[in-house]
Design a protein around this motif. Structure first.
Motif, PDB file in Angstrom:
ATOM      1  N   SER A 161       1.415   1.285 -10.959  1.00 54.47           N
ATOM      2  CA  SER A 161       2.063   2.763 -10.667  1.00 54.47           C
ATOM      3  C   SER A 161       1.342   3.711 -11.671  1.00 54.47           C
ATOM      4  CB  SER A 161       3.491   2.864 -10.854  1.00 54.47           C
ATOM      5  OG  SER A 161       3.766   2.772 -12.225  1.00 54.47           O
ATOM      6  N   VAL A 213      -7.452  11.177  -3.165  1.00 57.75           N
ATOM      7  CA  VAL A 213      -6.728  11.001  -4.354  1.00 57.75           C
ATOM      8  C   VAL A 213      -5.638  12.273  -4.716  1.00 57.75           C
ATOM      9  CG1 VAL A 213      -6.957  11.432  -7.210  1.00 57.75           C
ATOM     10  CG2 VAL A 213      -8.510   9.513  -5.899  1.00 57.75           C
ATOM     11  N   TYR A 263      -1.629   3.711 -12.527  1.00 62.97           N
ATOM     12  CA  TYR A 263      -3.033   3.835 -12.058  1.00 62.97           C
ATOM     13  C   TYR A 263      -3.170   4.546 -10.906  1.00 62.97           C
ATOM     14  CZ  TYR A 263      -4.479  -0.215 -14.887  1.00 62.97           C
ATOM     15  OH  TYR A 263      -4.746  -1.089 -15.805  1.00 62.97           O
ATOM     16  N   GLN A 264      -1.961   5.056 -10.201  1.00 63.97           N
ATOM     17  CA  GLN A 264      -2.034   5.861  -8.968  1.00 63.97           C
ATOM     18  C   GLN A 264      -1.706   7.389  -9.370  1.00 63.97           C
ATOM     19  OE1 GLN A 264       0.871   3.591  -6.910  1.00 63.97           O
ATOM     20  NE2 GLN A 264      -0.542   2.088  -6.110  1.00 63.97           N
TER      21      GLN A 264
END
Length: 139
Positions: A70, A135, A72-73
């Motif tokens: 999480s 992103v 990394y997101q």
């Protein structure tokens, strides 16, 4: 000391005015290529090390793994992913250039460096905008 005309150089002066013999990577494009290849190689190595460690968390604690994933997101990690892909793409194209230099002909080193940069830019222009849209549209 013998008298020399202005147009002649001694063999010592000729030797010191040239680049050292026996090396391929001294000079402008060759040296930058060498430096960038080493930097991207080390960066990719450390990414793989972290990737192996965070993936190993699955066996130890699925909750810890989910917590790491999480993190990394985030948009910052999205930018990091662009940097990672940039490093991998440059390292791959430059690796092919090095193979060509080693097995084919070193006299085209400068041209091949600019071909690598061109292919890298084209690849990154195809990847980065689409990735960054994904992103930043999720957050």
């Amino acid at each position: 000391m013998p008298n020399q005309s202005a147009g002649t150089l001694t063999s010592q002066q000729k030797t010191t005015s040239r680049r050292p013999a026996g090396t391929l990577y001294r000079g402008n494009e060759g040296m930058w290529s060498w430096v960038l290849h080493r930097i991207t190689g080390v960066a990719i190595f450390f990414f793989l090390l972290v990737h192996i460690l965070d993936t190993a968390l699955v066996r130890l604690s699925p909750e810890a793994y989910n917590a790491v994933i999480s993190q990394y997101q985030t948009p910052i990690m999205g930018l990091g992913e662009v940097a990672l892909v940039a490093a991998i793409v440059f390292h791959a194209f430059n690796g092919l250039r090095i193979i060509l230099i080693d097995f084919w002909n070193a006299k085209y080193q400068k041209v091949m460096f600019y071909v690598v940069i061109g292919l890298w830019v084209i690849t990154m222009l195809g990847f980065a905008p689409r990735h960054l849209i994904n992103v930043f549209s999720e957050h």
